[in-house]
Design a protein around this motif. Structure first.
Motif, PDB file in Angstrom:
ATOM      1  N   VAL A 263       0.830  -1.206   0.000  1.00 65.10           N
ATOM      2  CA  VAL A 263       0.000   0.000   0.000  1.00 65.10           C
ATOM      3  C   VAL A 263       0.861   1.252   0.000  1.00 65.10           C
ATOM      4  O   VAL A 263       0.841   2.049  -0.930  1.00 65.10           O
ATOM      5  N   GLY A 264       1.624   1.439   1.105  1.00 64.41           N
ATOM      6  CA  GLY A 264       2.521   2.581   1.165  1.00 64.41           C
ATOM      7  C   GLY A 264       1.888   3.809   1.765  1.00 64.41           C
ATOM      8  O   GLY A 264       0.964   3.720   2.583  1.00 64.41           O
ATOM      9  N   PRO A 291       0.739   5.640   7.392  1.00 68.82           N
ATOM     10  CA  PRO A 291       1.219   4.249   7.408  1.00 68.82           C
ATOM     11  C   PRO A 291       0.271   3.225   8.020  1.00 68.82           C
ATOM     12  O   PRO A 291       0.726   2.303   8.691  1.00 68.82           O
ATOM     13  N   HIS A 292      -1.054   3.324   7.793  1.00 70.34           N
ATOM     14  CA  HIS A 292      -1.962   2.364   8.438  1.00 70.34           C
ATOM     15  C   HIS A 292      -1.628   0.926   8.092  1.00 70.34           C
ATOM     16  O   HIS A 292      -1.655   0.052   8.949  1.00 70.34           O
ATOM     17  N   GLN A 296      -0.735  -2.008  10.771  1.00 71.61           N
ATOM     18  CA  GLN A 296      -1.607  -3.166  10.927  1.00 71.61           C
ATOM     19  C   GLN A 296      -0.863  -4.466  10.598  1.00 71.61           C
ATOM     20  O   GLN A 296      -1.070  -5.486  11.274  1.00 71.61           O
ATOM     21  N   ALA A 297       0.015  -4.408   9.611  1.00 73.95           N
ATOM     22  CA  ALA A 297       0.787  -5.600   9.257  1.00 73.95           C
ATOM     23  C   ALA A 297       1.672  -6.007  10.435  1.00 73.95           C
ATOM     24  O   ALA A 297       1.776  -7.188  10.779  1.00 73.95           O
ATOM     25  N   LEU A 316       8.507  10.564   6.497  1.00 71.05           N
ATOM     26  CA  LEU A 316       8.464  10.227   7.912  1.00 71.05           C
ATOM     27  C   LEU A 316       7.079   9.724   8.292  1.00 71.05           C
ATOM     28  O   LEU A 316       6.076  10.166   7.758  1.00 71.05           O
ATOM     29  N   ILE A 317       7.039   8.802   9.245  1.00 70.94           N
ATOM     30  CA  ILE A 317       5.755   8.337   9.746  1.00 70.94           C
ATOM     31  C   ILE A 317       5.681   8.514  11.255  1.00 70.94           C
ATOM     32  O   ILE A 317       6.683   8.663  11.925  1.00 70.94           O
TER      33      ILE A 317
END
Lengths: 391, 180
Positions: A263-264, A291-292, A296-297, A316-317
């Protein structure tokens, strides 16, 4: 020639631009027969990648016929008339990164390495049609393209496979495959893939050919999940079910052994308040990426498993679940695809019928209708999964 | 002003040393140099471009040379901007590459020239030397300075922000050559 160009945020425009010419001795000029719109092109058009300029020619998935080669390209490597697929990262083949097979981290092909070094700590390779951060190279949504280091990258197609069968060797098939390859898949593995776009679909197919016991597709678009299901994968719609609970159900409570983020940085989320949190942070530029899928992964993966990231991140996240990652012995693997590594083995798999890249193509348009193609793909109109453009 | 920078080139130390020792090669990758002309075994004449289309010239001599290890030089006589440099060549741990460690010292004068030099180097003087070494590595590893459509002017790239769009060059632009 005609070329599809970036014309400001949320705008592309097909314009007349000069024909490309040889600039370095190891260049070739390719007359493009097929090219495609990539999900990562949307990141450029949506304005999430800095250093785009009005008039930049877009496109990094293309193939065609060699019409000119520079004086430094040996005839036994490439000659006029060859039919080639061009890998999206530009690699010199001579630096330490290339010698190690890390082609997308080539140390020599980005003339703007100074900018990329500031953002990423160390420079990365040049990429066609993908901002000035990655070198400012004109892309392949055009009638012709200049291909630097033409004696290193382009893969000759000598069989009678169609363009549609081999075009995606330029990016999304190797990218999806690398996502699965990084998972070190075992016959007992359940592999979950976030994102059932083109790269996600190919990650799923690759996990299957690498021997996974079960492959799960996570998305919210029914048509994309249906496409995955038709290819034999198990769909999970994150707008209809709680992803973590469903994954636990599908794995006897263990969680997937291997998780792939396809996804990204522009993920959407089933939970509106989390989605809003990241959208606001992204809008005020205190977080550049949403970065959902990655979060979640990491939370879903079984202890000791692998989280493999092929979705594009640019900056950045926030709220990275470092505790889950560390305490549960997860391995995080990632990279822009080292396409050169995978092209030939994947061509062989296509020839043997193990992979059918054409299954994701939903639309074929003339290059001049690129703008409509971008709109359809971005807005997921008319069940759009993949747009191929014909110059 | 003292500048240092370092890079690793995937070539043997003898080859990397020899390329630098031929000082006439320096303008192929160093952004500010127009020409270096060898005038004797250890002496040379250097021409750098300065703002307003002017050139700054000086003579230099090699003051230390240890084969495949080290070269040091300094300007001689009445240079406008007295300067000195030293390069160390160190075999890298991989057994096939060479670490190149460069140190440059500029004795920036007062007055108009000093101001012009300071402006030339800008706020990030290290960036220029880093870019020089990146091109040095490109030339040794790939044979030439890599050009893109957005940054087609090789060692002049630094002056080109914002860059030209990433679309093919016109015939007129192409005629300017790689160092336009």
């Amino acid at each position: 020639m005609r070329a599809n160009t970036w014309a400001g945020r949320n705008k592309v425009e097909v314009r007349d631009v000069p024909d490309p010419k040889i600039l370095n001795s190891r260049d070739a000029i390719v007359r493009i027969t097929s090219t495609a719109i990539c999900g990562s092109d949307l990141h450029l058009v949506d304005g999430y990648v800095p250093t785009m300029q009005d008039g930049d020619v877009l496109g990094h998935e293309f193939m065609g016929e060699v019409v000119e080669v520079g004086s430094g390209v040996a005839a036994d490597r490439l000659r006029v008339g060859d039919r080639v697929v061009v890998p999206f990262p530009i690699a010199c083949g001579a630096c330490a990164a290339c010698a190690a097979g890390l082609y997308s981290c080539c140390e020599n092909t980005n003339p703007n390495a100074g900018i990329s070094e500031k953002m990423f700590g160390h420079p990365t390779a040049g990429i066609f049609g993908y901002s000035h951060l990655t070198g400012g190279f004109a892309g392949g949504q055009a009638q012709y393209a200049r291909v630097p280091f033409a004696d290193v990258g382009p893969l000759k197609i000598e069989s009678d496979l169609t363009d549609e069968q081999v075009l995606f060797l330029s990016d999304i098939l190797p990218t999806g495959y690398m996502g699965a390859d990084m998972c070190d898949i075992q016959p007992t593995d359940v592999v979950a893939v976030w994102g059932a776009g083109p790269v996600g679909q190919f990650a799923m197919d690759s996990a299957r050919v690498l021997g996974a016991a079960k492959v799960i597709a996570i998305d919210k678009e029914p048509y994309r999940l249906q496409m995955a299901e038709q290819a034999g994968h198990t769909p999970v719609n994150f707008e209809e079910v709680d992803v973590r609970s469903r994954l636990l159900e599908l794995t006897g409570g263990r969680g997937p052994d291997k998780c792939i983020d396809a996804v990204g940085l522009e993920a959407t989320h089933g939970s509106a308040h989390i989605s809003a949190y990241d959208r606001v942070k992204q809008a005020v530029r205190s977080e550049t990426d949403r970065p959902h899928a990655l979060r979640q992964a990491i939370m879903s993966c079984r202890s000791g498993g692998v989280v493999s990231v092929i979705g594009v991140y640019g900056g950045l996240i926030d709220k990275f679940p470092a505790g889950a990652w560390m305490n549960r012995s997860l391995t995080l693997r990632t990279g822009q695809c080292h396409v050169h590594r995978y092209m030939k083995p994947l061509l062989d798999r296509i020839e043997r019928g193990e992979l059918d890249p054409t299954r994701i193509i939903t639309h074929t348009l003339p290059l001049d209708e690129a703008e409509r193609g971008f709109e359809m793909f971005k807005n997921k109109e008319d069940n759009c999964e993949k747009v191929v453009l014909k110059p | 002003m003292e500048l240092t920078a370092t890079t690793t080139v995937r070539k043997p130390v003898t080859e990397v040393f020899a390329f630098w020792r031929d000082l006439q090669n320096l303008p192929t990758f160093m952004g500010h140099l127009e020409e270096v002309r060898t005038t004797g075994d250890r002496t040379s004449h250097w021409v750098a471009d300065a703002p307003f289309g002017q050139n700054v010239e000086w003579d230099a001599e090699i003051v230390e040379e240890v084969q495949a290890e080290r070269i040091a030089w300094r300007s001689t006589g009445d240079a406008d901007v007295p300067n000195a440099g030293v390069v160390r060549f160190v075999p890298a741990p991989d057994g096939e590459s060479t670490e190149v460690h460069v140190g440059l010292v500029y004795d920036i004068p007062g007055g108009a020239i000093g101001k012009a030099v300071a402006r030339y180097f800008g706020e990030e003087p290290h960036q220029q030397l880093d870019d020089d070494l990146r091109r040095f590595k490109q030339v040794l590893e790939t044979g030439e300075v890599v050009r893109s459509d957005g940054a087609p002017w090789g060692k002049r790239a630094r002056k080109e922000f914002p860059q030209r769009p990433a679309q093919p060059l016109s015939d007129a632009e192409l005629e300017k050559g790689p160092d336009a």
